[in-house]
Design a protein around this motif. Structure first.
Motif, PDB file in Angstrom:
ATOM      1  N   MET A 124      29.239  51.167   8.813  1.00  7.38           N
ATOM      2  CA  MET A 124      30.364  50.352   9.272  1.00  7.38           C
ATOM      3  C   MET A 124      29.878  49.349  10.315  1.00  7.38           C
ATOM      4  SD  MET A 124      34.014  51.560  10.923  1.00  7.38           S
ATOM      5  CE  MET A 124      34.616  52.202   9.360  1.00  7.38           C
ATOM      6  N   ARG A 125      30.395  48.130  10.229  1.00  9.23           N
ATOM      7  CA  ARG A 125      29.994  47.092  11.166  1.00  9.23           C
ATOM      8  C   ARG A 125      30.574  47.355  12.554  1.00  9.23           C
ATOM      9  NH1 ARG A 125      31.565  41.573   8.215  1.00  9.23           N
ATOM     10  NH2 ARG A 125      29.973  40.654   9.562  1.00  9.23           N
ATOM     11  N   LYS A 126      29.864  46.898  13.562  1.00  8.13           N
ATOM     12  CA  LYS A 126      30.277  47.093  14.948  1.00  8.13           C
ATOM     13  C   LYS A 126      30.927  45.816  15.482  1.00  8.13           C
ATOM     14  CE  LYS A 126      27.134  47.344  18.252  1.00  8.13           C
ATOM     15  NZ  LYS A 126      26.063  47.893  19.123  1.00  8.13           N
ATOM     16  N   ILE A 127      32.042  45.987  16.214  1.00 11.90           N
ATOM     17  CA  ILE A 127      32.699  44.858  16.875  1.00 11.90           C
ATOM     18  C   ILE A 127      32.418  44.928  18.367  1.00 11.90           C
ATOM     19  CG2 ILE A 127      34.863  43.674  17.361  1.00 11.90           C
ATOM     20  CD1 ILE A 127      36.025  44.751  14.843  1.00 11.90           C
ATOM     21  N   THR A 128      31.873  43.833  18.896  1.00 12.42           N
ATOM     22  CA  THR A 128      31.514  43.741  20.308  1.00 12.42           C
ATOM     23  C   THR A 128      32.231  42.550  20.923  1.00 12.42           C
ATOM     24  OG1 THR A 128      29.330  44.695  19.890  1.00 12.42           O
ATOM     25  CG2 THR A 128      29.608  43.475  21.929  1.00 12.42           C
ATOM     26  N   ALA A 129      32.991  42.796  21.999  1.00  9.86           N
ATOM     27  CA  ALA A 129      33.736  41.724  22.669  1.00  9.86           C
ATOM     28  C   ALA A 129      33.160  41.464  24.046  1.00  9.86           C
ATOM     29  CB  ALA A 129      35.217  42.096  22.783  1.00  9.86           C
ATOM     30  N   GLY A 130      33.011  40.196  24.404  1.00  6.24           N
ATOM     31  CA  GLY A 130      32.513  39.813  25.723  1.00  6.24           C
ATOM     32  C   GLY A 130      33.541  38.989  26.473  1.00  6.24           C
ATOM     33  N   LEU A 131      33.732  39.317  27.752  1.00  6.42           N
ATOM     34  CA  LEU A 131      34.717  38.608  28.563  1.00  6.42           C
ATOM     35  C   LEU A 131      34.163  38.315  29.950  1.00  6.42           C
ATOM     36  CD1 LEU A 131      37.849  40.777  27.733  1.00  6.42           C
ATOM     37  CD2 LEU A 131      37.608  38.370  27.160  1.00  6.42           C
ATOM     38  N   PHE A 132      34.464  37.121  30.458  1.00  2.69           N
ATOM     39  CA  PHE A 132      34.286  36.830  31.879  1.00  2.69           C
ATOM     40  C   PHE A 132      35.536  37.340  32.589  1.00  2.69           C
ATOM     41  CE2 PHE A 132      32.026  32.908  30.097  1.00  2.69           C
ATOM     42  CZ  PHE A 132      30.782  33.530  30.123  1.00  2.69           C
ATOM     43  N   ILE A 133      35.360  38.121  33.639  1.00  5.59           N
ATOM     44  CA  ILE A 133      36.507  38.710  34.319  1.00  5.59           C
ATOM     45  C   ILE A 133      36.278  38.691  35.828  1.00  5.59           C
ATOM     46  CG2 ILE A 133      35.530  41.036  33.998  1.00  5.59           C
ATOM     47  CD1 ILE A 133      38.435  42.065  33.755  1.00  5.59           C
ATOM     48  N   ALA A 134      37.328  38.380  36.573  1.00  6.66           N
ATOM     49  CA  ALA A 134      37.247  38.373  38.033  1.00  6.66           C
ATOM     50  C   ALA A 134      37.442  39.783  38.570  1.00  6.66           C
ATOM     51  CB  ALA A 134      38.301  37.434  38.613  1.00  6.66           C
ATOM     52  N   LEU A 135      37.158  39.957  39.832  1.00 10.83           N
ATOM     53  CA  LEU A 135      37.239  41.272  40.470  1.00 10.83           C
ATOM     54  C   LEU A 135      38.648  41.846  40.413  1.00 10.83           C
ATOM     55  CD1 LEU A 135      35.213  43.133  41.932  1.00 10.83           C
ATOM     56  CD2 LEU A 135      35.991  42.127  44.082  1.00 10.83           C
ATOM     57  N   ASP A 136      39.645  40.975  40.380  1.00 10.86           N
ATOM     58  CA  ASP A 136      41.033  41.443  40.329  1.00 10.86           C
ATOM     59  C   ASP A 136      41.577  41.519  38.903  1.00 10.86           C
ATOM     60  OD1 ASP A 136      41.012  38.724  39.982  1.00 10.86           O
ATOM     61  OD2 ASP A 136      42.583  38.281  41.437  1.00 10.86           O
ATOM     62  N   GLY A 137      40.691  41.456  37.923  1.00 11.59           N
ATOM     63  CA  GLY A 137      41.093  41.637  36.534  1.00 11.59           C
ATOM     64  C   GLY A 137      41.493  40.383  35.799  1.00 11.59           C
ATOM     65  N   VAL A 138      41.489  39.217  36.471  1.00 12.79           N
ATOM     66  CA  VAL A 138      41.895  37.974  35.830  1.00 12.79           C
ATOM     67  C   VAL A 138      40.837  37.524  34.813  1.00 12.79           C
ATOM     68  CG1 VAL A 138      42.360  35.508  36.199  1.00 12.79           C
ATOM     69  CG2 VAL A 138      43.320  37.209  37.757  1.00 12.79           C
ATOM     70  N   VAL A 139      41.318  37.153  33.618  1.00 13.64           N
ATOM     71  CA  VAL A 139      40.420  36.649  32.569  1.00 13.64           C
ATOM     72  C   VAL A 139      40.813  35.249  32.120  1.00 13.64           C
ATOM     73  CG1 VAL A 139      39.701  38.891  31.671  1.00 13.64           C
ATOM     74  CG2 VAL A 139      41.839  37.893  30.866  1.00 13.64           C
ATOM     75  N   GLU A 140      41.901  34.745  32.651  1.00 17.62           N
ATOM     76  CA  GLU A 140      42.400  33.436  32.233  1.00 17.62           C
ATOM     77  C   GLU A 140      41.607  32.302  32.873  1.00 17.62           C
ATOM     78  OE1 GLU A 140      46.593  30.868  32.272  1.00 17.62           O
ATOM     79  OE2 GLU A 140      46.585  32.974  32.858  1.00 17.62           O
ATOM     80  N   ALA A 141      41.377  31.238  32.077  1.00 20.42           N
ATOM     81  CA  ALA A 141      40.748  29.996  32.552  1.00 20.42           C
ATOM     82  C   ALA A 141      39.455  30.238  33.328  1.00 20.42           C
ATOM     83  CB  ALA A 141      41.736  29.205  33.404  1.00 20.42           C
ATOM     84  N   PRO A 142      38.484  30.953  32.766  1.00 14.17           N
ATOM     85  CA  PRO A 142      37.241  31.195  33.507  1.00 14.17           C
ATOM     86  C   PRO A 142      36.467  29.918  33.813  1.00 14.17           C
ATOM     87  CG  PRO A 142      37.009  31.890  31.226  1.00 14.17           C
ATOM     88  CD  PRO A 142      38.467  31.599  31.439  1.00 14.17           C
ATOM     89  N   ASP A 143      36.761  28.835  33.068  1.00 12.92           N
ATOM     90  CA  ASP A 143      36.089  27.566  33.348  1.00 12.92           C
ATOM     91  C   ASP A 143      36.400  27.045  34.740  1.00 12.92           C
ATOM     92  OD1 ASP A 143      38.703  27.259  31.874  1.00 12.92           O
ATOM     93  OD2 ASP A 143      38.455  25.180  32.540  1.00 12.92           O
ATOM     94  N   GLN A 144      37.460  27.583  35.385  1.00 13.65           N
ATOM     95  CA  GLN A 144      37.847  27.136  36.716  1.00 13.65           C
ATOM     96  C   GLN A 144      37.184  27.939  37.840  1.00 13.65           C
ATOM     97  OE1 GLN A 144      42.133  26.927  37.011  1.00 13.65           O
ATOM     98  NE2 GLN A 144      42.330  25.896  35.036  1.00 13.65           N
TER      99      GLN A 144
END
Length: 203
Positions: free
Chosen positions: A1-21
């Protein structure tokens, strides 16, 4: 079975929105290697609609420009890209297609197809759904030492999702590269069970 791997930029307080900022001051070679380990090892990339639109609006132009990130841009262009959306989509970026049918059923079928790893970048709403359904094999969190204090966080209210830490690494910038995987249950425990591990006063 294929593996799904997700990567996220996340701030210390859990924010993941608009990491470009808030993310770029922390980007270095270590982080570049970590991102490549997630996307570079995949022959298929699964996107939410918003993340796909962001990628499709930037990376084809970077490939055409032929600058230092053109290699990554070509790699992203060459892989199979599958987009999750409830609206009918039309694509101009090569090797792009729309996921058909129910998300959980379609991703389960995708995992059972022959092929290599399935990578994800961003696409928070899809990550949440796959975590809840037990379909995500690895969650790579690049935790930045900053409290953004506004914006969408990775986890909203809902059922508890226990995870196990697979690996951890701290970069020179203070970013932590944490890799989590699913675990069936943490078991039932109370304070009475935990207090046996508290330090005891000296006699």
């Amino acid at each position: 079975m294929r593996k799904i791997t997700a990567g996220l930029f996340i701030a210390l307080d859990g924010v993941v929105e608009a990491p470009d900022q808030w993310h770029f001051p922390y980007f270095n070679d270590e982080m570049g290697a970590a991102v490549d380990a997630t996307l570079g090892a995949a022959d298929t990339v699964l996107f939410g609609r918003k993340t796909y639109d962001s990628f499709a609006g930037a990376w084809p132009g970077r490939e055409e420009a032929g600058e230092e990130d053109a290699g990554l841009a070509k790699k992203l262009g060459d892989v199979r890209k599958i987009v999750v959306s409830s609206e009918k989509l039309e694509f101009t970026w090569r090797n792009s297609e729309q996921l058909e049918g129910d998300l959980v059923e379609a991703v389960t079928a995708l995992k059972n197809e022959p092929g290599g790893n399935i990578g994800m970048s961003g696409s928070v709403s899809v990550v949440r759904q796959l975590l809840a359904a037990g379909l995500l094999d690895e969650l790579h969190l690049l935790v930045h030492p900053i409290a953004v204090r506004k914006g969408m966080r990775l986890f909203d209210e809902g059922e508890t999702i226990p995870l196990r830490l697979i690996s951890s690494e701290t970069f020179e910038t203070g970013v932590q590269n944490l890799v989590y995987g699913p675990v069936e249950s943490t078991g039932d425990a109370t304070y009475e069970d935990a207090k046996v591990h508290l330090p005891q006063p000296e006699q």
